[in-house]
Every structure is written in structure tokens, then in C-alpha cells.
Design an enzyme around this catalytic site. Structure first.
Site, PDB file in Angstrom:
ATOM      1  N   ASP A  60      -4.880  15.626  36.584  1.00  0.00           N
ATOM      2  CA  ASP A  60      -5.418  16.811  37.260  1.00  0.00           C
ATOM      3  C   ASP A  60      -4.980  18.107  36.577  1.00  0.00           C
ATOM      4  OD1 ASP A  60      -6.187  14.920  39.089  1.00  0.00           O
ATOM      5  OD2 ASP A  60      -5.269  15.894  40.817  1.00  0.00           O
TER       6      ASP A  60
ATOM      7  N   HIS B 100      -0.467  15.057  36.039  1.00  0.00           N
ATOM      8  CA  HIS B 100      -1.028  16.393  35.805  1.00  0.00           C
ATOM      9  C   HIS B 100      -0.905  16.768  34.333  1.00  0.00           C
ATOM     10  CE1 HIS B 100      -0.313  16.364  40.107  1.00  0.00           C
ATOM     11  NE2 HIS B 100      -1.220  17.304  40.204  1.00  0.00           N
TER      12      HIS B 100
HETATM   13 ZN   LIG Z   1      -4.564  20.071  41.218  1.00  0.00          ZN
END
Ligand SMILES: [Zn+2]
Length: 212
Positions: free
Chosen positions: A35, A181
Site C-alpha cells: 500500500d 507498505h
Molecule cells: Zn494506506
């Protein structure tokens, strides 16, 4: 206590069946998701590692980052990873008016379409925070809403990289959707954990799938 669960509780999954938490599977397949990118150097580091290991993953991109770093985004696309929508400005659904929320999703969709000719129907709400009425509308728009089964917590600077690695290794199972992430904030943990997680999962017979 930390404000998150590393492993999503079965009760939560049962309570919110409209979201994808994991993929029902008897096979040893896991789904890596990244992400908040694309970010120069960091996303590229992830791509190189995935390529080296012949793994395809799913990237939930922020529209604003796609616009800022189009070449990095195009690299993700050209290496055949799957793209998901993560809003244009990484906004929290719980604190956002519905109209603004849907507009922000649409802006991200346009940034993706412009560079892929592909209309992504995967959506992950930033922070996993989306209201009931937003959920209904987003699903009506044809999106699948993807949450996660295993949270690496790579974004948490109060955990060690070793702990981040352990979060995934201890909790990943058949069909797990695992979240990392490709962001500056997460990189210290990611850089340590991701190669080790991949190595561990491979050695234990897992293969890697992308969401569709
Ligand atoms: Zn996010």
C-alpha cells in the site's frame, strides 16, 4: 496495547463478510499486497526483490503518488503486478463526507486508467476505515473491497524489524492476504522483513498469488 491486530480475528471476518479478508483456499498460496506507493527507490526496491523471486503481487496505489511518480507506477504495471485503488489522497472514510470520498476514489481510478487502460476494480480503504454507507456505494460501483488477514505493521516505528518479520511468519496461512507498505515510513521494517518473509514462505512450500 497496540491500536491494531496483527492477525484479523475470525469474528471480525464473520461480522463483515462484504470485505475480502483472505482467499478461501486449501492451497498453500498467500497474497502479498503493498500500500501507499508508488514511491521512487522504495517501490523499485520491492519490484527488484519480487522479480528476483519470480513473485507477482498487488499494489494499492495512492492516486497522488501515481501522478507524482508516473515512471515508477508504469514500472509496477509493466512488470505485471496487479493494481488496486487506495484513493487519491489517502483519506480516512470515517472522517470524510461520502461525496468527497467517492470523488477521491474516482480521481485515483482516473490516474490508473490514464496509464494502464485498465479499470481496476480492487479497492482498499486507507486505514481500513470505511463507513457502512460508503461500503454499500463502493460495492455498487463494482469494486471489491480488500482488507487483510495479516498485518506486518511495518508502518509502526515502535516495533523492531524482527518483530515485523515475525508478525507475518507466525500468522500467514493458506489464502492469507498480507499487507506491507512501499512507503518511506515503513522502509526500515520492510527492508529487513520482506526478504526474510519471502524466504520463509518459499521454504515452507507457499506460492504467491495476485488478487483479481
Ligand atoms: Zn494506506
Amino acid at each position: 496495547m497496540k491500536p491494531y491486530w496483527v492477525k484479523t480475528h475470525w469474528f471480525i471476518k464473520k461480522l463483515f463478510p462484504g470485505y475480502i479478508w483472505s482467499v478461501k483456499s486449501t492451497k498453500k498460496t498467500v497474497y502479498l499486497t503493498f500500500d501507499d506507493g508508488p514511491i521512487p527507490k522504495i517501490t523499485e526496491w520491492v519490484l527488484a526483490l519480487l522479480k528476483e523471486n519470480n513473485i507477482k503481487a498487488t499494489f494499492f496505489c495512492i492516486g497522488d503518488n501515481i501522478e507524482k511518480h508516473p515512471q515508477v507506477f508504469e514500472k509496477v504495471v509493466s512488470e505485471d503486478h496487479t493494481i488496486g485503488n487506495h484513493t487519491f489522497n489517502h483519506i480516512n472514510g470515517w472522517h470524510t463526507d461520502n461525496k468527497i470520498y467517492f470523488k477521491n476514489i474516482e480521481a485515483c481510478r482516473q490516474a490508473i486508467i490514464k496509464r494502464t487502460d485498465h479499470d481496476s476494480k480492487l479497492f482498499r480503504p486507507p486505514y481500513g476505515k470505511i463507513s457502512h454507507s460508503q461500503t454499500k456505494e463502493v460495492r455498487n460501483l463494482g469494486y471489491k473491497i480488500v482488507m487483510w488477514d495479516v498485518l506486518s505493521a511495518d508502518f509502526d516505528r515502535y516495533i523492531t524489524p524482527e518483530k515485523c518479520c515475525e508478525n507475518v511468519i507466525k500468522n500467514a496461512t493458506n489464502g492469507s492476504v498480507i499487507i506491507f507498505h512501499d512507503s518511506i515510513k515503513a522502509f526500515t521494517n520492510l527492508e529487513y522483513a520482506l526478504p526474510r518473509v519471502i524466504k520463509y514462505l518459499k521454504e515452507n512450500g507457499y506460492s504467491f498469488g495476485t488478487l483479481a
